[in-house]
Write a protein that holds these residues in place. Structure first.
Motif, PDB file in Angstrom:
ATOM      1  N   GLY A  51      16.139  52.717  88.927  1.00 47.12           N
ATOM      2  CA  GLY A  51      17.589  52.721  89.094  1.00 47.12           C
ATOM      3  C   GLY A  51      18.364  52.906  87.803  1.00 47.12           C
ATOM      4  O   GLY A  51      19.532  52.537  87.712  1.00 47.12           O
ATOM      5  N   GLY A  52      17.700  53.492  86.807  1.00 42.82           N
ATOM      6  CA  GLY A  52      18.349  53.720  85.515  1.00 42.82           C
ATOM      7  C   GLY A  52      18.864  55.132  85.376  1.00 42.82           C
ATOM      8  O   GLY A  52      18.628  55.987  86.228  1.00 42.82           O
ATOM      9  N   LYS A  53      19.577  55.360  84.265  1.00 36.93           N
ATOM     10  CA  LYS A  53      20.135  56.678  83.993  1.00 36.93           C
ATOM     11  C   LYS A  53      19.328  57.442  82.942  1.00 36.93           C
ATOM     12  O   LYS A  53      19.084  58.618  83.087  1.00 36.93           O
ATOM     13  CB  LYS A  53      21.583  56.539  83.523  1.00 36.93           C
ATOM     14  CG  LYS A  53      22.516  56.006  84.593  1.00 36.93           C
ATOM     15  CD  LYS A  53      23.950  56.034  84.086  1.00 36.93           C
ATOM     16  CE  LYS A  53      24.943  55.374  84.988  1.00 36.93           C
ATOM     17  NZ  LYS A  53      24.934  55.732  86.359  1.00 36.93           N
ATOM     18  N   ARG A  54      18.934  56.731  81.849  1.00 36.70           N
ATOM     19  CA  ARG A  54      18.252  57.413  80.753  1.00 36.70           C
ATOM     20  C   ARG A  54      17.006  56.641  80.339  1.00 36.70           C
ATOM     21  O   ARG A  54      17.027  55.419  80.275  1.00 36.70           O
ATOM     22  CB  ARG A  54      19.170  57.520  79.541  1.00 36.70           C
ATOM     23  CG  ARG A  54      20.449  58.296  79.828  1.00 36.70           C
ATOM     24  CD  ARG A  54      21.201  58.617  78.571  1.00 36.70           C
ATOM     25  NE  ARG A  54      20.513  59.733  77.922  1.00 36.70           N
ATOM     26  CZ  ARG A  54      20.501  59.937  76.621  1.00 36.70           C
ATOM     27  NH1 ARG A  54      21.141  59.139  75.822  1.00 36.70           N
ATOM     28  NH2 ARG A  54      19.871  60.976  76.120  1.00 36.70           N
ATOM     29  N   ALA A  55      15.984  57.380  79.999  1.00 37.00           N
ATOM     30  CA  ALA A  55      14.752  56.779  79.501  1.00 37.00           C
ATOM     31  C   ALA A  55      14.279  57.541  78.277  1.00 37.00           C
ATOM     32  O   ALA A  55      14.440  58.756  78.190  1.00 37.00           O
ATOM     33  CB  ALA A  55      13.674  56.795  80.571  1.00 37.00           C
ATOM     34  N   ALA A  56      13.721  56.797  77.344  1.00 36.93           N
ATOM     35  CA  ALA A  56      13.120  57.374  76.141  1.00 36.93           C
ATOM     36  C   ALA A  56      11.922  56.505  75.788  1.00 36.93           C
ATOM     37  O   ALA A  56      11.868  55.332  76.165  1.00 36.93           O
ATOM     38  CB  ALA A  56      14.126  57.381  74.988  1.00 36.93           C
ATOM     39  N   MET A  57      10.991  57.064  75.080  1.00 36.01           N
ATOM     40  CA  MET A  57       9.844  56.264  74.663  1.00 36.01           C
ATOM     41  C   MET A  57      10.339  55.133  73.757  1.00 36.01           C
ATOM     42  O   MET A  57      11.219  55.332  72.927  1.00 36.01           O
ATOM     43  CB  MET A  57       8.809  57.123  73.936  1.00 36.01           C
ATOM     44  CG  MET A  57       8.149  58.154  74.844  1.00 36.01           C
ATOM     45  SD  MET A  57       7.420  57.475  76.356  1.00 36.01           S
ATOM     46  CE  MET A  57       6.188  56.368  75.684  1.00 36.01           C
ATOM     47  N   ALA A  58       9.777  53.963  73.931  1.00 37.28           N
ATOM     48  CA  ALA A  58      10.166  52.797  73.140  1.00 37.28           C
ATOM     49  C   ALA A  58       9.633  52.922  71.717  1.00 37.28           C
ATOM     50  O   ALA A  58       8.630  53.601  71.470  1.00 37.28           O
ATOM     51  CB  ALA A  58       9.635  51.528  73.783  1.00 37.28           C
ATOM     52  N   ASP A  59      10.276  52.233  70.816  1.00 38.64           N
ATOM     53  CA  ASP A  59       9.794  52.140  69.450  1.00 38.64           C
ATOM     54  C   ASP A  59       8.416  51.472  69.505  1.00 38.64           C
ATOM     55  O   ASP A  59       8.265  50.413  70.134  1.00 38.64           O
ATOM     56  CB  ASP A  59      10.769  51.292  68.627  1.00 38.64           C
ATOM     57  CG  ASP A  59      10.225  50.992  67.254  1.00 38.64           C
ATOM     58  OD1 ASP A  59      10.047  51.939  66.464  1.00 38.64           O
ATOM     59  OD2 ASP A  59       9.965  49.791  66.977  1.00 38.64           O
ATOM     60  N   PRO A  60       7.386  52.088  68.888  1.00 38.73           N
ATOM     61  CA  PRO A  60       6.043  51.509  68.969  1.00 38.73           C
ATOM     62  C   PRO A  60       5.973  50.054  68.494  1.00 38.73           C
ATOM     63  O   PRO A  60       5.267  49.245  69.096  1.00 38.73           O
ATOM     64  CB  PRO A  60       5.201  52.422  68.074  1.00 38.73           C
ATOM     65  CG  PRO A  60       5.918  53.733  68.097  1.00 38.73           C
ATOM     66  CD  PRO A  60       7.387  53.375  68.176  1.00 38.73           C
TER      67      PRO A  60
END
Length: 165
Positions: free
Chosen positions: A87-96
């Motif tokens: 149910g989100g709008k934007r996703a990006a890989m998390a900071d390791p």
């Protein structure tokens, strides 16, 4: 159901969680090569299973909230599909470093099970095509094989088509 425990060392938070839940699983250890470019493909080859049965655990940031994505090593994570699944709008890989700090595991050994902080989890729906799948057991060179239904139940995962390729 019988459960199989690790024969070496004191286990990992993932294997401890599996044992505490009474979940049936099989542990597979193999010699990890630190120079390998793909931990997941290395695991599939070492275990002698097809890459579509070995799933990698990725941590993404969806609208400011860390979220676990579990997808086949044979493909990639579709970030738009992941965001949509929760149910989100934007996703990006998390900071390791944030992923390691939050889960308590090191990159390449992050397990969807036994994380330091329980994160919302999305399991690629292709997992349900297999009787068992393999995921990291909490360190490089150690995989746990279990049913996708058990993995979903233990992680409160949503099943969604988040993998591609």
């Amino acid at each position: 159901m019988a459960k199989k425990k690790q024969k070496t060392g004191g286990g990992t938070p993932a294997t401890v969680a599996l044992a505490a839940a009474g979940t049936a699983y099989t542990l597979h250890a193999y010699e990890h090569n630190p120079a390998t470019p793909s931990y997941g493909e290395e695991a599939a080859e070492a275990l002698g299973v097809t890459p579509d049965r070995v799933f990698k655990t990725l941590v993404a940031d969806v609208d400011g909230e860390l979220t676990v994505a579990v997808v086949p090593v044979a493909g990639q994570l579709d970030l738009k599909a992941l965001a949509s699944a929760v149910g989100g709008k934007r996703a990006a890989m998390a900071d390791p470093a944030a992923a390691e700090r939050t889960t308590g595991y090191v990159r390449g050994g992050i397990s969807p099970l036994g994380q330091r902080k329980r994160l919302r989890t999305v399991l690629d729906s292709s997992a349900s095509e297999h009787a068992t799948i393999c995921v990291s057991a909490g360190r490089r060179g150690l995989e746990v094989e279990l049913s996708p239904a058990d993995l979903a139940a233990l992680t409160a995962a949503v099943l969604a088509p988040i993998g591609r390729g």
